[in-house]
Design a protein around this motif. Structure first.
Motif, PDB file in Angstrom:
ATOM      1  N   SER A   1      -0.770  -8.831  -5.809  1.00 56.53           N
ATOM      2  CA  SER A   1       0.079  -7.840  -5.157  1.00 56.53           C
ATOM      3  C   SER A   1       1.566  -8.151  -5.250  1.00 56.53           C
ATOM      4  O   SER A   1       2.373  -7.464  -4.620  1.00 56.53           O
TER       5      SER A   1
ATOM      6  N   SER B   1       3.586  -2.866  -2.759  1.00 59.60           N
ATOM      7  CA  SER B   1       2.826  -2.058  -1.810  1.00 59.60           C
ATOM      8  C   SER B   1       3.615  -1.792  -0.530  1.00 59.60           C
ATOM      9  O   SER B   1       3.393  -0.783   0.145  1.00 59.60           O
TER      10      SER B   1
ATOM     11  N   ALA C   1      -3.412   4.183  -2.471  1.00 55.99           N
ATOM     12  CA  ALA C   1      -4.455   3.462  -1.735  1.00 55.99           C
ATOM     13  C   ALA C   1      -5.453   2.821  -2.692  1.00 55.99           C
ATOM     14  O   ALA C   1      -5.836   1.650  -2.528  1.00 55.99           O
ATOM     15  N   ILE C   2      -5.869   3.566  -3.707  1.00 52.23           N
ATOM     16  CA  ILE C   2      -6.835   3.045  -4.682  1.00 52.23           C
ATOM     17  C   ILE C   2      -6.216   1.934  -5.523  1.00 52.23           C
ATOM     18  O   ILE C   2      -6.849   0.902  -5.775  1.00 52.23           O
TER      19      ILE C   2
ATOM     20  N   ILE D   1      -3.848  -0.101  -4.699  1.00 52.15           N
ATOM     21  CA  ILE D   1      -3.710  -1.298  -3.860  1.00 52.15           C
ATOM     22  C   ILE D   1      -5.071  -1.933  -3.596  1.00 52.15           C
ATOM     23  O   ILE D   1      -5.202  -3.167  -3.574  1.00 52.15           O
ATOM     24  N   LEU D   2      -6.094  -1.115  -3.415  1.00 56.14           N
ATOM     25  CA  LEU D   2      -7.451  -1.646  -3.209  1.00 56.14           C
ATOM     26  C   LEU D   2      -7.923  -2.417  -4.433  1.00 56.14           C
ATOM     27  O   LEU D   2      -8.552  -3.473  -4.306  1.00 56.14           O
TER      28      LEU D   2
ATOM     29  N   THR E   1      -4.427  -1.195   2.026  1.00 55.43           N
ATOM     30  CA  THR E   1      -5.118   0.053   1.684  1.00 55.43           C
ATOM     31  C   THR E   1      -5.426   0.868   2.928  1.00 55.43           C
ATOM     32  O   THR E   1      -5.227   2.093   2.960  1.00 55.43           O
TER      33      THR E   1
ATOM     34  N   TYR F   1      -3.082   3.585   4.653  1.00 56.55           N
ATOM     35  CA  TYR F   1      -2.925   4.954   4.174  1.00 56.55           C
ATOM     36  C   TYR F   1      -3.804   5.941   4.933  1.00 56.55           C
ATOM     37  O   TYR F   1      -3.617   7.153   4.818  1.00 56.55           O
TER      38      TYR F   1
END
Length: 426
Positions: free
Chosen positions: A104, A116, A155-156, A158-159, A167, A170
């Protein structure tokens, strides 16, 4: 001329003062958590409190920059800012630095940047831009899907970087959609899905699926008495069954072992009391020490830099995710209550200002800011106190970290700038 200039730069100082109180009080607790009670050199870049102080100085520059830009800029270039943010998240898969199991961060010189943290304000701008478009009707299914995709994309991404905590933030945009007029049925569906997800883990998938299907058919045929509408209950039942078994699959095959253990402990899924106690000792060390630190502070606290568990480094990550335990030990119930009150006042103030906005763009963005801050505040403090599973997200303006501080500052002060545009309109 003097009066014109005064009006043009009028800001909501209540929000700014609350922000400054949180940042400064947060730094005092970072100082306690990252030192060992010895004499400190505030600008020591070898220590986290020194780095955070430098981050705070750069924050002032960031605030000046945000407030000096014309308010219309943020609405006009919202899509471009969002696209740039998504590209920065994509770049992590190639150039990202792997830290604590997540990819990240970008390593730039001697520091790291976490995209993020900046994606939150970029997504808030994009959501506000799309919803406020004259051609958008949030009550229309097509526009609901498009708006949801704006939130789901970051969100996806970051997941996939294995940052589940960021995530979950969001999900806070749901409150924004609800305020802007999505049907109330979505709220009911969301609560039902949450109950089904928890039930599938707590009571297994098959019994939950059978129970959900039974309730659905009883509701349609005996309560609503719509026996001819057979397709609708079948469709809802199939979707419910898919969710129930999907949650089980995600829990067993997607989540990592430590994430599974946290959920297992929170829901008490382990039936063997001996194994449960062993699991609690192995994965709840942070939480146990955090609760002890908070409890030891009692009402008045032990005093600034007098917390034995804080200076003794008993709580890991105490200057980041567990910063609130420092407050509890050194400032006691009184100081902890003050922090909670400051956050509540800030969030309520933002909501109040959001309702005063003359443009839908500013209102939607204001609600996005309030929702994101509330989600972080609620999750972080709930985690530290053991009320919810351990999720690694920072306490806004309080936890150590340049990316976190700058990201939240951008999020908040863009709204302050938008609000100042309302105040200073002729």
């Amino acid at each position: 001329m003097y009066r014109e200039n005064t009006r043009r730069f009028k800001l909501d100082w209540i929000t700014i003062i609350l922000f400054l109180l949180l940042v400064c009080f947060g730094w005092l607790n970072i100082l306690s958590a990252s030192s060992s009670g010895e004499i400190v050199s505030y600008f020591d870049m070898g220590e986290r409190y020194g780095k955070q102080l430098v981050f705070m100085l750069f924050t002032l520059v960031l605030i000046i920059l945000v407030l000096s830009i014309e308010a219309k800029f943020y609405e006009r270039f919202a899509s471009i800012i969002y696209l740039a943010s998504m590209l920065s998240l994509l770049g992590l898969f190639v150039f990202g630095k792997h830290v604590n199991g997540a990819t990240s961060w970008y390593a730039i010189g001697g520091m790291t940047i976490q995209p993020s943290e900046f994606a939150k304000f970029a997504t808030a701008l994009a959501v506000a831009k799309y919803i406020s478009d004259l051609q958008t009707n949030i009550k229309d299914l097509k526009d609901q899907i498009k708006t949801s995709l704006i939130v789901l994309v970051p969100a996806i991404l970051i997941l996939l970087q294995n940052d589940a905590g960021s995530t979950l933030v969001y999900a806070s945009f749901f409150f924004v959609f609800y305020r802007e007029g999505i049907p109330q049925i979505y709220l009911i569906i969301g609560l039902i899905l949450l109950v089904l997800a928890v039930s599938s883990l707590k009571f297994l998938a098959l019994p939950t699926a059978i129970g959900a299907t039974t309730i659905i058919f009883l509701h349609y045929f005996f309560i609503r008495k719509r026996k001819k509408q057979i397709f609708q209950p079948i469709l809802i039942s199939v979707m419910s069954i898919g969710l129930v078994f999907g949650v089980q699959f995600f829990y067993k095959n997607i989540l990592q072992k430590h994430q599974q253990d946290r959920i297992t402990l929170w829901l008490r899924l382990e039936k063997d009391p001996v194994k449960l106690e062993q699991m609690k000792k192995s994965i709840s060390y942070n939480l146990n020490e955090s609760e002890k630190a908070i409890g030891s502070g009692e009402f008045w606290g032990k005093g600034f830099m007098e917390g034995t568990r804080t200076t003794g480094k008993f709580v890991p990550e105490q200057d980041t995710d567990y910063i609130f335990s420092t407050v509890g030990e050194e400032w006691g119930f009184l100081g902890s209550s003050l922090v909670v009150i400051l956050f509540v006042l800030l969030i309520l103030r933002i909501l109040f200002l959001a309702e005063q906005q003359k443009s839908q763009f500013s209102r939607v963005y204001g609600y996005s800011v309030a929702s994101i801050l509330f989600f972080h505040f609620f999750i972080n403090i709930g985690m530290v106190m053991g009320l919810i599973p351990t999720i690694g997200i920072p306490l806004p303006f309080f936890s150590y970290g340049g990316s976190s501080l700058w990201g939240f500052t951008l999020l908040l002060f863009i709204f302050i700038k938008l609000d100042s545009n309302r105040i200073n309109e002729w």
